[in-house]
Design a protein around this motif. Structure first.
Motif, short mmCIF file in Angstrom:
data_model
loop_
_atom_site.label_atom_id
_atom_site.label_comp_id
_atom_site.label_asym_id
_atom_site.label_seq_id
_atom_site.Cartn_x
_atom_site.Cartn_y
_atom_site.Cartn_z
N TYR A 22 -87.04 29.58 7.48
CA TYR A 22 -87.08 28.94 6.43
C TYR A 22 -87.66 28.14 4.98
CZ TYR A 22 -83.93 25.77 3.29
OH TYR A 22 -83.31 24.69 2.08
N LEU A 25 -88.91 31.66 3.49
CA LEU A 25 -87.71 32.23 3.10
C LEU A 25 -87.78 31.41 1.61
CD1 LEU A 25 -84.87 34.05 2.91
CD2 LEU A 25 -83.86 31.98 3.14
N LEU A 26 -88.05 30.21 1.73
CA LEU A 26 -87.90 29.74 0.11
C LEU A 26 -88.86 30.08 -0.66
CD1 LEU A 26 -86.79 26.06 1.02
CD2 LEU A 26 -85.63 27.27 -0.48
N ILE A 60 -83.49 34.99 10.07
CA ILE A 60 -83.54 34.26 8.42
C ILE A 60 -82.42 33.89 8.75
CG2 ILE A 60 -84.00 34.35 6.23
CD1 ILE A 60 -85.76 36.19 6.91
N PHE A 64 -81.96 29.62 7.65
CA PHE A 64 -81.34 28.75 6.99
C PHE A 64 -80.33 27.85 6.76
CE2 PHE A 64 -77.54 29.25 3.62
CZ PHE A 64 -78.45 28.76 1.70
N ALA A 68 -79.44 23.59 6.22
CA ALA A 68 -78.43 23.64 5.18
C ALA A 68 -77.15 22.65 5.73
CB ALA A 68 -78.22 24.67 4.97
N GLU A 99 -82.28 25.35 -2.64
CA GLU A 99 -82.16 26.12 -1.17
C GLU A 99 -80.26 26.74 -1.41
OE1 GLU A 99 -81.96 22.36 -1.14
OE2 GLU A 99 -83.20 22.11 -0.16
N ILE A 102 -80.52 30.69 -2.43
CA ILE A 102 -80.93 31.07 -1.65
C ILE A 102 -80.14 32.21 -0.89
CG2 ILE A 102 -81.74 31.34 1.35
CD1 ILE A 102 -83.58 29.60 0.34
N TYR A 120 -75.33 37.19 7.49
CA TYR A 120 -74.11 35.63 6.79
C TYR A 120 -73.34 36.03 6.57
CZ TYR A 120 -74.42 39.14 2.69
OH TYR A 120 -74.13 40.53 1.04
N TYR A 124 -72.49 32.04 8.05
CA TYR A 124 -72.44 31.51 6.89
C TYR A 124 -71.64 32.06 6.54
CZ TYR A 124 -73.06 28.98 3.46
OH TYR A 124 -73.16 28.32 2.19
#
Length: 194
Positions: A22, A25-26, A60, A64, A68, A99, A102, A120, A124
């Motif tokens: 994370y 990634l940021l 990843i 994330f 989150a 965030e 992303i 994703y 997600y």
């Protein structure tokens, strides 16, 4: 022995990997993150990462989501309207935060990386849809919403415009917009006009 194969994940190592993925990634964006860099930052081997995740995209996405998940609690106010308003507002606030940017990167990269697109969608977006669907189903069960509504279409109707503004038009996404969106959507799905 409990009969399970393999060793259980070492939670400390797992959390270190998720945090490292994370943070990278940021700092650097999806393209610049590698499994080598995650392993180095987390102070684990690449083999450890590949033992628990099939590819860079999966680790990843889990990193994330690990960071989150607390930002998007599922409300339970007893009112479908209030629950959806809170849920959609929290999602919008998250998507427009540092965030949340992303997500735009991941969506863009997913157009060229099917593993990332699968990650994703599975990790997600499907869970967010299930949350929203559950809130709407409770509204149907309580008699607040029409019995014959198509839950999937209602989710698209409510959340689609948020992503349209985020990814296509670039128009402002704020609490006022979300409130107007929910007011208008509920005009069509409520059992009684309130």
């Amino acid at each position: 022995m409990d009969g399970k194969r393999g060793r259980p994940r070492n939670l400390e190592a797992q959390n270190s990997i998720l945090s490292a993925s994370y943070d990278l990634l940021l700092e650097n964006g999806f393209q610049a993150v590698t499994v080598d860099k995650i392993a180095e930052c987390a102070q684990v081997s690449k083999a450890t990462i590949y033992k628990w995740w099939p590819n860079k995209a999966a680790v990843i996405m889990d990193g994330f989501l690990y960071a989150a998940s607390e930002r998007l609690p599922v409300p339970d106010t007893g009112s479908a309207y209030d629950d959806i308003l809170i849920h959609a507002t929290n999602l919008t606030k998250f998507l427009t935060s540092r965030e949340g940017t992303i997500i735009k990167q991941l969506l863009g990269e997913g157009q060229f990386d099917s593993g990332l697109a699968d990650a994703y969608r599975d990790r997600y977006f499907r869970p967010r849809r299930l949350e929203a669907g559950s809130l709407l189903e409770k509204g149907v069960e309580r008699g607040e919403l029409k019995k014959n509504i198509d839950i999937d279409i209602c989710i698209d109707l409510i959340y689609g415009p948020i992503f349209y503004r985020l990814l296509v038009t670039g128009e402002p996404l704020d609490e006022s917009y979300v409130q107007q969106l929910i007011v208008n959507a509920f005009e069509g799905i409520r059992t009684i006009k309130q």
